[in-house]
Design a protein around this motif. Structure first.
Motif, PDB file in Angstrom:
ATOM      1  N   ASP A  11      45.479  33.576  30.391  1.00 33.52           N
ATOM      2  CA  ASP A  11      46.185  34.750  30.865  1.00 33.52           C
ATOM      3  C   ASP A  11      45.202  35.791  31.394  1.00 33.52           C
ATOM      4  O   ASP A  11      45.392  36.384  32.449  1.00 33.52           O
ATOM      5  CB  ASP A  11      46.962  35.336  29.686  1.00 33.52           C
ATOM      6  CG  ASP A  11      48.164  36.114  30.131  1.00 33.52           C
ATOM      7  OD1 ASP A  11      48.794  35.667  31.110  1.00 33.52           O
ATOM      8  OD2 ASP A  11      48.460  37.151  29.510  1.00 33.52           O
ATOM      9  N   GLN A  12      44.120  35.957  30.641  1.00 29.91           N
ATOM     10  CA  GLN A  12      43.119  36.943  31.021  1.00 29.91           C
ATOM     11  C   GLN A  12      42.398  36.538  32.293  1.00 29.91           C
ATOM     12  O   GLN A  12      42.155  37.352  33.172  1.00 29.91           O
ATOM     13  CB  GLN A  12      42.111  37.075  29.889  1.00 29.91           C
ATOM     14  CG  GLN A  12      41.980  38.491  29.467  1.00 29.91           C
ATOM     15  CD  GLN A  12      41.320  38.592  28.129  1.00 29.91           C
ATOM     16  OE1 GLN A  12      40.336  37.923  27.882  1.00 29.91           O
ATOM     17  NE2 GLN A  12      41.856  39.400  27.277  1.00 29.91           N
ATOM     18  N   GLN A  14      43.567  34.763  34.630  1.00 27.76           N
ATOM     19  CA  GLN A  14      44.481  34.953  35.741  1.00 27.76           C
ATOM     20  C   GLN A  14      44.488  36.407  36.202  1.00 27.76           C
ATOM     21  O   GLN A  14      44.427  36.688  37.396  1.00 27.76           O
ATOM     22  CB  GLN A  14      45.888  34.535  35.322  1.00 27.76           C
ATOM     23  CG  GLN A  14      46.819  34.407  36.495  1.00 27.76           C
ATOM     24  CD  GLN A  14      48.246  34.231  36.063  1.00 27.76           C
ATOM     25  OE1 GLN A  14      48.628  34.620  34.965  1.00 27.76           O
ATOM     26  NE2 GLN A  14      49.046  33.651  36.928  1.00 27.76           N
ATOM     27  N   SER A  15      44.509  37.335  35.238  1.00 29.15           N
ATOM     28  CA  SER A  15      44.549  38.737  35.634  1.00 29.15           C
ATOM     29  C   SER A  15      43.215  39.172  36.237  1.00 29.15           C
ATOM     30  O   SER A  15      43.161  40.005  37.129  1.00 29.15           O
ATOM     31  CB  SER A  15      44.952  39.620  34.459  1.00 29.15           C
ATOM     32  OG  SER A  15      43.860  39.893  33.649  1.00 29.15           O
ATOM     33  N   GLN A  16      42.124  38.568  35.786  1.00 26.96           N
ATOM     34  CA  GLN A  16      40.823  38.884  36.374  1.00 26.96           C
ATOM     35  C   GLN A  16      40.737  38.375  37.799  1.00 26.96           C
ATOM     36  O   GLN A  16      40.181  39.027  38.679  1.00 26.96           O
ATOM     37  CB  GLN A  16      39.699  38.275  35.544  1.00 26.96           C
ATOM     38  CG  GLN A  16      39.436  39.053  34.258  1.00 26.96           C
ATOM     39  CD  GLN A  16      38.411  38.376  33.368  1.00 26.96           C
ATOM     40  OE1 GLN A  16      37.690  37.484  33.801  1.00 26.96           O
ATOM     41  NE2 GLN A  16      38.361  38.782  32.121  1.00 26.96           N
ATOM     42  N   GLY A  18      43.286  38.003  39.754  1.00 23.59           N
ATOM     43  CA  GLY A  18      44.152  38.881  40.540  1.00 23.59           C
ATOM     44  C   GLY A  18      43.443  40.160  40.925  1.00 23.59           C
ATOM     45  O   GLY A  18      43.536  40.624  42.054  1.00 23.59           O
ATOM     46  N   GLU A  19      42.675  40.696  39.980  1.00 20.31           N
ATOM     47  CA  GLU A  19      41.923  41.913  40.239  1.00 20.31           C
ATOM     48  C   GLU A  19      40.872  41.673  41.306  1.00 20.31           C
ATOM     49  O   GLU A  19      40.603  42.526  42.140  1.00 20.31           O
ATOM     50  CB  GLU A  19      41.217  42.315  38.938  1.00 20.31           C
ATOM     51  CG  GLU A  19      41.491  43.725  38.517  1.00 20.31           C
ATOM     52  CD  GLU A  19      41.230  43.885  37.038  1.00 20.31           C
ATOM     53  OE1 GLU A  19      40.092  44.219  36.715  1.00 20.31           O
ATOM     54  OE2 GLU A  19      42.158  43.659  36.234  1.00 20.31           O
ATOM     55  N   CYS A  33      34.746  41.461  35.718  1.00 20.85           N
ATOM     56  CA  CYS A  33      35.224  40.168  36.186  1.00 20.85           C
ATOM     57  C   CYS A  33      34.527  39.036  35.451  1.00 20.85           C
ATOM     58  O   CYS A  33      33.338  39.075  35.208  1.00 20.85           O
ATOM     59  CB  CYS A  33      35.004  40.032  37.675  1.00 20.85           C
ATOM     60  SG  CYS A  33      36.553  40.129  38.535  1.00 20.85           S
ATOM     61  N   HIS A  95      51.101  44.379  27.491  1.00 22.41           N
ATOM     62  CA  HIS A  95      51.029  44.194  28.938  1.00 22.41           C
ATOM     63  C   HIS A  95      49.634  43.714  29.306  1.00 22.41           C
ATOM     64  O   HIS A  95      49.444  42.962  30.236  1.00 22.41           O
ATOM     65  CB  HIS A  95      51.303  45.517  29.657  1.00 22.41           C
ATOM     66  CG  HIS A  95      52.722  45.943  29.569  1.00 22.41           C
ATOM     67  ND1 HIS A  95      53.631  45.609  30.533  1.00 22.41           N
ATOM     68  CD2 HIS A  95      53.394  46.651  28.644  1.00 22.41           C
ATOM     69  CE1 HIS A  95      54.811  46.117  30.205  1.00 22.41           C
ATOM     70  NE2 HIS A  95      54.687  46.751  29.064  1.00 22.41           N
ATOM     71  N   ARG A  96      48.675  44.236  28.587  1.00 19.22           N
ATOM     72  CA  ARG A  96      47.280  43.890  28.805  1.00 19.22           C
ATOM     73  C   ARG A  96      46.603  43.820  27.463  1.00 19.22           C
ATOM     74  O   ARG A  96      46.797  44.684  26.619  1.00 19.22           O
ATOM     75  CB  ARG A  96      46.598  44.996  29.614  1.00 19.22           C
ATOM     76  CG  ARG A  96      46.153  44.595  30.969  1.00 19.22           C
ATOM     77  CD  ARG A  96      45.948  45.829  31.784  1.00 19.22           C
ATOM     78  NE  ARG A  96      46.570  45.652  33.084  1.00 19.22           N
ATOM     79  CZ  ARG A  96      45.997  45.005  34.081  1.00 19.22           C
ATOM     80  NH1 ARG A  96      44.793  44.518  33.961  1.00 19.22           N
ATOM     81  NH2 ARG A  96      46.618  44.856  35.227  1.00 19.22           N
ATOM     82  N   GLU A  98      42.852  43.136  26.562  1.00 17.53           N
ATOM     83  CA  GLU A  98      41.493  42.773  26.970  1.00 17.53           C
ATOM     84  C   GLU A  98      40.459  43.041  25.886  1.00 17.53           C
ATOM     85  O   GLU A  98      39.389  42.464  25.890  1.00 17.53           O
ATOM     86  CB  GLU A  98      41.091  43.576  28.222  1.00 17.53           C
ATOM     87  CG  GLU A  98      41.968  43.311  29.416  1.00 17.53           C
ATOM     88  CD  GLU A  98      41.788  44.326  30.519  1.00 17.53           C
ATOM     89  OE1 GLU A  98      42.305  44.083  31.611  1.00 17.53           O
ATOM     90  OE2 GLU A  98      41.145  45.361  30.296  1.00 17.53           O
TER      91      GLU A  98
ATOM     92  N   GLU B   3      48.066  47.907  38.577  1.00 19.05           N
ATOM     93  CA  GLU B   3      46.762  48.555  38.578  1.00 19.05           C
ATOM     94  C   GLU B   3      46.357  48.870  40.005  1.00 19.05           C
ATOM     95  O   GLU B   3      46.612  48.121  40.919  1.00 19.05           O
ATOM     96  CB  GLU B   3      45.734  47.607  37.967  1.00 19.05           C
ATOM     97  CG  GLU B   3      44.497  48.337  37.571  1.00 19.05           C
ATOM     98  CD  GLU B   3      43.458  47.381  37.020  1.00 19.05           C
ATOM     99  OE1 GLU B   3      43.848  46.315  36.528  1.00 19.05           O
ATOM    100  OE2 GLU B   3      42.290  47.724  37.118  1.00 19.05           O
TER     101      GLU B   3
END
Lengths: 148, 133
Positions: A11-12, A14-16, A18-19, A33, A95-96, A98, B3
């Motif tokens: 999950d993490q 994936q969000s990294q 995306g960022e 990242c 939601h997050r 980290e 974000e």
């Protein structure tokens, strides 16, 4: 620190990723990242500085339980241990997520002898500073030179 | 909650301007953040080690929450091991309309910034009076 959780790590990641897509290549990657997995991160990160009289260890450890924080010093070894409090919230509510939580312990072996009696430690602004005065015999001594 | 990151062009201008002023360009890192939702609203926890009250700037502008932390650099020491460097923090979050922006409060403790974003009260249904003439 934390127990390895495959789904959470994915999950993490994936969000990294995306960022990452929002950043231009020109500026390099944002610094968070590709953080190692929560369970694989070195904790706490430390800086060690030294001068003639002492060795200073700075540990980057925000949000610790001050009661659980422990510094143990031996002749040439320092152990920092403690616990970063876990938030008692169901995982579904996040939601997050980290930041990592849990117990940690890190032992640092020094190249010089220290005086364990005189060790002082201070925790402020999320940084733990441990000052370790060098043992008398490990300090540098000036030698007088006689010129004939 | 989405974000938001700094616009690329804007960032280039800033970095060039800063490089002329200071000896070394200021580096910013994205602080790690936890966000969770309760009935009353959203809770955020942001790790900002090394930031004190003076160095912290928290603002809401046009629905965007900005967290900015400045760290004072200590004098040059002789380091044996260096795993981290004191660096500044910057992160932005776009707030949804369900957040009551007036009621946001925050607390900095042991290098962790706790922010509470209360849920906005549901928009009251309104009846419109019609005048007859």
């Amino acid at each position: 620190m934390s127990v390895w959780n495959f789904l959470k790590e994915m999950d993490q990641l994936q969000s990294q990723l995306g960022e990452l897509s929002r950043f231009g290549v020109r500026h390099g990657l944002p610094r968070t990242c590709f953080l190692p997995g929560v369970s694989a991160r070195h904790f706490p990160m430390i800086n060690i500085a030294s001068d003639d009289q002492k060795i200073v260890i700075e540990a980057l450890a925000p949000g610790l339980d001050t009661d659980s924080l422990k510094v143990q010093a031996l002749n040439n070894r320092v152990t920092i241990s403690g616990e970063k409090a876990k938030v008692n919230v169901d995982l579904e509510k996040f939601h997050r997520n980290e930041r990592s939580t849990g117990k940690f312990s890190r032992t640092i072996e020094l190249t010089t002898q220290i005086d364990p009696e005189k060790v002082t430690a201070e925790y402020s602004k999320g940084i733990l500073t441990v000052t370790l005065p060098k043992a008398e015999k490990a300090k540098a001594h000036n030698v007088a030179i006689s010129v004939k | 909650m989405a974000e938001k990151t700094i616009d690329n062009n804007q960032n280039v201008e800033n970095s060039i301007a800063k490089r002329e002023e200071t000896r070394e360009p200021e580096s910013y890192i994205t602080p790690v953040t936890d966000i969770y939702e309760e009935d009353k609203g959203l809770y955020m926890m942001v790790d900002l080690p090394g930031v004190d009250q003076d160095g912290l700037k928290l603002s809401v502008e046009e629905g965007v929450l900005t967290i900015e932390g400045h760290v004072k650099r200590s004098d040059n020491k002789e380091y044996l091991i260096r795993e981290f460097e004191p660096s500044n923090y910057y992160r932005q979050f776009e707030l949804s309309e369900a957040v009551d922006q007036e009621g946001i409060n925050a607390e900095l403790k042991n290098g962790v910034l706790n922010i509470f974003l209360p849920r906005a009260k549901a928009v009251q249904p309104r009846t419109i009076e019609v005048k007859f003439s």
